[in-house]
Design a protein around this motif. Structure first.
Motif, PDB file in Angstrom:
ATOM      1  N   ARG A 105       0.857  -1.185   0.000  1.00  0.00           N
ATOM      2  CA  ARG A 105       0.000   0.000   0.000  1.00  0.00           C
ATOM      3  C   ARG A 105       0.898   1.241   0.000  1.00  0.00           C
ATOM      4  N   ASP A 106       0.789   2.072  -1.016  1.00  0.00           N
ATOM      5  CA  ASP A 106       1.564   3.312  -1.108  1.00  0.00           C
ATOM      6  C   ASP A 106       3.057   3.052  -0.935  1.00  0.00           C
ATOM      7  N   GLY A 107       3.535   1.990  -1.563  1.00  0.00           N
ATOM      8  CA  GLY A 107       4.956   1.671  -1.524  1.00  0.00           C
ATOM      9  C   GLY A 107       5.426   0.941  -0.285  1.00  0.00           C
ATOM     10  N   GLU A 108       4.527   0.686   0.651  1.00  0.00           N
ATOM     11  CA  GLU A 108       4.900   0.013   1.896  1.00  0.00           C
ATOM     12  C   GLU A 108       4.210  -1.349   1.967  1.00  0.00           C
ATOM     13  N   ASP A 154     -13.009   3.971  -0.122  1.00  0.00           N
ATOM     14  CA  ASP A 154     -12.732   4.081   1.310  1.00  0.00           C
ATOM     15  C   ASP A 154     -13.943   3.773   2.174  1.00  0.00           C
TER      16      ASP A 154
END
Length: 334
Positions: free
Chosen positions: A114-117, A313
């Motif tokens: 998620r978002d690079g993590e 969301d």
């Protein structure tokens, strides 16, 4: 497969960690693009099956060569982050069998970016047994696997049952939840909902018995029926408030075989409502044999509610009076 090779493969199964990339099935995205708890557990199951394949002990070969059905008999899963349609999930299986265990145990971790993590989406404890096939002729024995091989358990009756009635014919649709003497006995004095239903072959495997994924489907279905019975069906709360149920934890443990076309009595009992944010219920499943109730599975599921904010969301919400009354067994209002 030689004896030496079988021993080597078993050593790999018990000692090596494996990782596989998986995607949730499209079927599991029922509300917007979020994946429900059942299909999160399906990813866990697929990761365990792949672990057996990697060790060169695939489920097909175990059955065809040794007459052993690979059965997931216990699953306890915690979900930390929601999975979405098209997510690429990394599933890591770590063997957790101890020297004195008579079943194969594993710990499964599902992660997603998620978002690079990379985040830990879910963790699960899994217990597996190898169940001899008793439908066809006996297969060649495998001494190395005997420790993890379980014959059909001796039934442990949960008490006498009233005489069952025939009320799961095609005309009854999804079975019955009222007017059944066995269900009435099982739910008497409890904050519970009961459902009687005929086990169909798509829920079964190895020719005879309901499998773990069948019980996960059963758990999902009985929740749906319970909420409708209490006046807060999933569609009602979706239409009224855009609320959806979310599951942080679920578990199922198979205790005995339940067989194709038997009537399954499923009891869903509300056990605890915690600080108006989550509630935990127990699922117990029974069959009637020789006038006795036999418990075949038990499990727990924890629910909260979230409000849909947009197509991407959601956020958690607290229970209101209408929902709390429904969980406590009183009529839902409004």
């Amino acid at each position: 497969m030689s004896t030496q090779t079988l021993a080597v493969r078993l050593k790999r199964l018990l000692g090596d960690e494996t990782t596989v990339a998986l995607r949730p099935r499209y079927e599991g995205s029922n509300i917007c693009t979020w994946i429900g708890f059942k299909h999160v557990n399906y990813l866990v199951e697929e990761a365990v099956l792949d672990h057996f394949r990697t060790a060169e002990l695939p489920a097909r070969e175990l059955f065809e060569e040794y007459g052993l059905g690979l059965d997931l008999v216990e699953l306890d899963t915690r979900i930390a982050h929601a999975l979405h349609m098209d997510d690429l999930v990394e599933a890591t299986v770590a063997p957790a069998t101890k020297d004195d265990d008579d079943a194969l145990r594993f710990r499964v971790t599902l992660t997603v970016v998620r978002d690079g993590e990379r985040l830990r989406a879910a963790t699960s404890k899994v217990r597996v047994l190898l169940v001899p096939d008793e439908y066809l002729d006996a297969a060649a024995p495998a001494a190395e696997l005997a420790r993890f091989t379980a014959r059909a358990p001796e039934p442990e009756p949960a008490g006498p049952a009233p005489a069952p009635v025939v009320n799961t014919s095609l005309a009854e649709g999804r079975g019955t939840s009222a007017g059944d003497p066995v269900l009435e006995q099982l739910t008497a004095g409890e904050n519970a909902f009961g459902w009687k239903w005929r086990i169909p072959y798509p829920y079964c495997h190895f020719t005879e018995r309901i499998q773990m994924s069948g019980y996960l489907r059963q758990m999902e279905e009985v929740v749906d029926l319970f909420l409708a019975d209490r006046g807060i069906s999933i569609k009602q709360l979706l239409d009224d408030r855009r609320w959806i149920p979310v599951v942080p934890r679920s578990s199922v443990r198979i205790l005995d075989h339940a067989l194709m076309e038997e009537d399954l009595y499923t009891v869903y009992t509300v056990e605890e409502v915690y600080k108006e944010h989550t509630y935990t219920s127990r699922m117990d499943c029974y069959v009637v044999r020789d006038g006795q109730l036999v418990k075949t599975a038990t499990g727990h599921i924890t629910h909260g509610y979230a409000v849909i904010e947009n197509r991407r969301d959601w956020s958690l919400v607290g229970f209101d009076e209408r929902v709390l009354k429904a969980f406590h067994g009183r009529p839902a209002v409004g």
